[in-house]
Design a protein around this motif. Sequence first.
Motif, PDB file in Angstrom:
ATOM      1  N   LYS A   1       2.603  15.974  -3.328  1.00 18.44           N
ATOM      2  CA  LYS A   1       1.336  15.463  -3.857  1.00 18.44           C
ATOM      3  C   LYS A   1       0.414  16.655  -3.958  1.00 18.44           C
ATOM      4  O   LYS A   1       0.099  17.311  -2.965  1.00 18.44           O
ATOM      5  CB  LYS A   1       0.738  14.417  -2.920  1.00 18.44           C
TER       6      LYS A   1
ATOM      7  N   PHE B   1       1.458  14.754  -9.022  1.00 19.18           N
ATOM      8  CA  PHE B   1       2.657  15.033  -8.247  1.00 19.18           C
ATOM      9  C   PHE B   1       3.467  16.086  -9.000  1.00 19.18           C
ATOM     10  O   PHE B   1       3.340  16.232 -10.224  1.00 19.18           O
ATOM     11  CB  PHE B   1       3.497  13.769  -8.056  1.00 19.18           C
TER      12      PHE B   1
ATOM     13  N   HIS C   1       4.939  -2.768  -7.621  1.00  8.77           N
ATOM     14  CA  HIS C   1       4.730  -1.427  -8.173  1.00  8.77           C
ATOM     15  C   HIS C   1       4.636  -1.558  -9.690  1.00  8.77           C
ATOM     16  O   HIS C   1       5.555  -2.104 -10.320  1.00  8.77           O
ATOM     17  CB  HIS C   1       5.898  -0.497  -7.825  1.00  8.77           C
TER      18      HIS C   1
ATOM     19  N   PHE D   1       4.161   0.702 -13.172  1.00 14.31           N
ATOM     20  CA  PHE D   1       4.172   2.043 -13.759  1.00 14.31           C
ATOM     21  C   PHE D   1       3.800   1.921 -15.233  1.00 14.31           C
ATOM     22  O   PHE D   1       4.523   1.300 -16.020  1.00 14.31           O
ATOM     23  CB  PHE D   1       5.554   2.687 -13.612  1.00 14.31           C
TER      24      PHE D   1
ATOM     25  N   ASN E   1       0.707   3.007 -10.766  1.00 14.08           N
ATOM     26  CA  ASN E   1       1.056   4.410 -11.001  1.00 14.08           C
ATOM     27  C   ASN E   1       0.890   4.719 -12.484  1.00 14.08           C
ATOM     28  O   ASN E   1       1.529   4.085 -13.339  1.00 14.08           O
ATOM     29  CB  ASN E   1       2.496   4.655 -10.549  1.00 14.08           C
TER      30      ASN E   1
ATOM     31  N   GLU F   1       1.063   8.114 -13.599  1.00 14.58           N
ATOM     32  CA  GLU F   1       1.324   9.552 -13.549  1.00 14.58           C
ATOM     33  C   GLU F   1       2.324  10.031 -14.601  1.00 14.58           C
ATOM     34  O   GLU F   1       2.591  11.229 -14.686  1.00 14.58           O
ATOM     35  CB  GLU F   1       1.842   9.932 -12.157  1.00 14.58           C
TER      36      GLU F   1
ATOM     37  N   PHE G   1       9.615   6.965  -7.602  1.00  9.20           N
ATOM     38  CA  PHE G   1       8.419   6.668  -6.816  1.00  9.20           C
ATOM     39  C   PHE G   1       8.625   5.458  -5.909  1.00  9.20           C
ATOM     40  O   PHE G   1       8.064   5.396  -4.816  1.00  9.20           O
ATOM     41  CB  PHE G   1       7.216   6.468  -7.736  1.00  9.20           C
TER      42      PHE G   1
ATOM     43  N   MET H   1      10.408   6.917  -3.028  1.00  5.63           N
ATOM     44  CA  MET H   1       9.471   7.716  -2.243  1.00  5.63           C
ATOM     45  C   MET H   1       8.585   6.819  -1.386  1.00  5.63           C
ATOM     46  O   MET H   1       8.285   7.131  -0.233  1.00  5.63           O
ATOM     47  CB  MET H   1       8.613   8.579  -3.174  1.00  5.63           C
ATOM     48  N   ASP H   2       8.161   5.691  -1.943  1.00  8.92           N
ATOM     49  CA  ASP H   2       7.321   4.756  -1.188  1.00  8.92           C
ATOM     50  C   ASP H   2       8.079   4.169  -0.009  1.00  8.92           C
ATOM     51  O   ASP H   2       7.493   3.888   1.048  1.00  8.92           O
ATOM     52  CB  ASP H   2       6.833   3.647  -2.120  1.00  8.92           C
TER      53      ASP H   2
END
Length: 661
Positions: A13, A49, A118, A120, A221, A223, A257, A260-261
């Motif tokens: 991050k 990121f 989540h 995205f 998200n 990103e 992601f 990662m979470d």
Amino acid sequence: MSRQESDYHLIIKQSVLLADDLKSLSGTLFWESGIDANQSAQTITGSSFATLQKGIRQKLEKAAVVLDQSKIQNWLMPEARTIRYVPKKITGYSIDPSGIHFITQTREIGIENNDQIHIFIGDIKGEAVIQIKEDAGKKAALEQDKPSQAIIRRNRYKKLIANNAIADIYIFSPEGQFKGSARISPAGGISPSGDKKPEASEKLHEIISAIREKAGRLILNMEFGFARISGAYPSYGSGNDEIIENTDKLTKLGNLFVTMDQLKPFPDMKKDLAFLSESYAFISAPPPPIPDPAENIEAKSFETPNAAKSSAPSEDPFAWSNSGHLPPPPDEPTRNLDKKALAIVAFIGLYIFFMLAAKTGKSGFAAGIMDSLIKYCVETGLIFAVASVFLLWFGFRYITNKRLIENIPTSRARSVTMGMSELKGKAVRKYNLVSPISLAPCVYYSIEKFKKNSKGAWTRYASETRSSVPFYLEDETGRILIHPDGASLYGIRKDEYQSMFMMMGIGNATSMPIPPGEKWTEQIIAENSPIYVLGFVSPVAKGADSLKDRLLEKLRDLKQDKSSLMTYDANGDGKISPEEWDIARGEMEEEVLKDTLDGKHHGVEAADSIVLSKPKTPGMPMIIAPTRMEDKITKRFTMLGVASFAGAVVFAVTAIIYGIM
């Protein structure tokens, strides 16, 4: 070593660190795990990121420990061989008190109260991403205050929604069990049961707003196109192949992601997404336009601690800077070869001509002359003598410059004397100069573009430099105009950008893409950076006559004021001798110069009345460097001077030996 052991990604991050902290961290990463310091410094800095490094797990674990110690959040992720979660395209949906129900081609997927979600949102065509990066770059160039994360998130959401971005939704139970994933596409054509089909962007906003109300934990998200994740960074183009490829990359980013979470959970964003409850009409309202920094726009005014706040005339020498307008930079002057350069070019041309003539055959007039000339120069030692003279000249020049830096005291902007002077302060723009890649306000930039040749080596194919734009050096006493044309620059930071890093700049993004297989470098002197300048101080051309006129006016006033004039009668004879008049004239000159620097005269602004530029005397230097580089420059000149003298001695001895033989 197995393939699995070597295929790991260290994802971070990004953060914005102090310069010293960033330098220390990048240096530690290099020594502990071999990660290039320049690459790590560039990758760590930002607000999204990024993949810091790919490689062996054991090596990256050492880097992860260093990052943990510096409080940089990181994830060590294995290379994904397969996609675990593949979002299914939604063809219809319904919302009721029990939850949200998505209809796909294979089955129905539902979101119930307190599920973990989540979302995205990704722009696969690049229109919104480019707009967002351009806006961020313009705001940076205009020196506008950086908005809060909440405002950044809201504005990014608006841009993405308005440009029909894709939304991938990953649904987990409150206990963390995977329930399903769905994709809302702009071309999906879905609509609530029995309702008239709304526009795609309005439909997407309605669904996301409903999800926020139902979800127990929500991660939004946005990103994609901003996170510099290896293998998941989009390649924007106009063809269908790019769209298909970017859609797959969005899936890969979502899977990454989510994993990662699961390793290190992200904070719940539900409370931070209050703007999702706003109506679509409010969300879709266009923001006010941002002016182009390349135009003559209103820039952030320079504030000084004692600056006058009223519109009345001020005695503050900085008061003139509060107008807040910076004109566009002047065009770079045309470079014409001077006589010395022409002589060098002519000599090189003759040398190449004779060399080619000698290689084509031993017969012929040119070949004969070349053979005779080489033989004579070598046998007599003349060529070694000439080399010795050149090296001796360079040696004296380096040592002279070294002593010049050491012996000239540091002056202040308000009390600088005419002639060779050195000053230290911070660089302040006179013109609205912005670097093209990082979009940073600066007083100097240089860009070089490289391509890989057939052997895999980098070859420069283009360059652009703005090295002649005047700027100010400011210290605690005032400002002085700097004309950098012809200056030697030392220790200027160089940043490198390659095609995988299309979100460039320190903490900000730019829309300038770098073609694949290319490398661009950028050197800048950023505004407000501390600099050291050595050069020749003189009145500006348009102010030279006014200085003389003001001196003559002061001398006339002195002659008319008998009481003031007699203060210079040192011997008390009632007359002013030539020596006493010279003293009076000298004091009047100092008063005129002090009034010029204090801004107490009319006409030319104080900071523009005198200029520091390259000396007209051949061999005299003008140097611009970061303040910390002054000692290193003198050491460099010492080493070069000693090396030149040593070479001159060697060539001189060789010339004598050949001359005797």
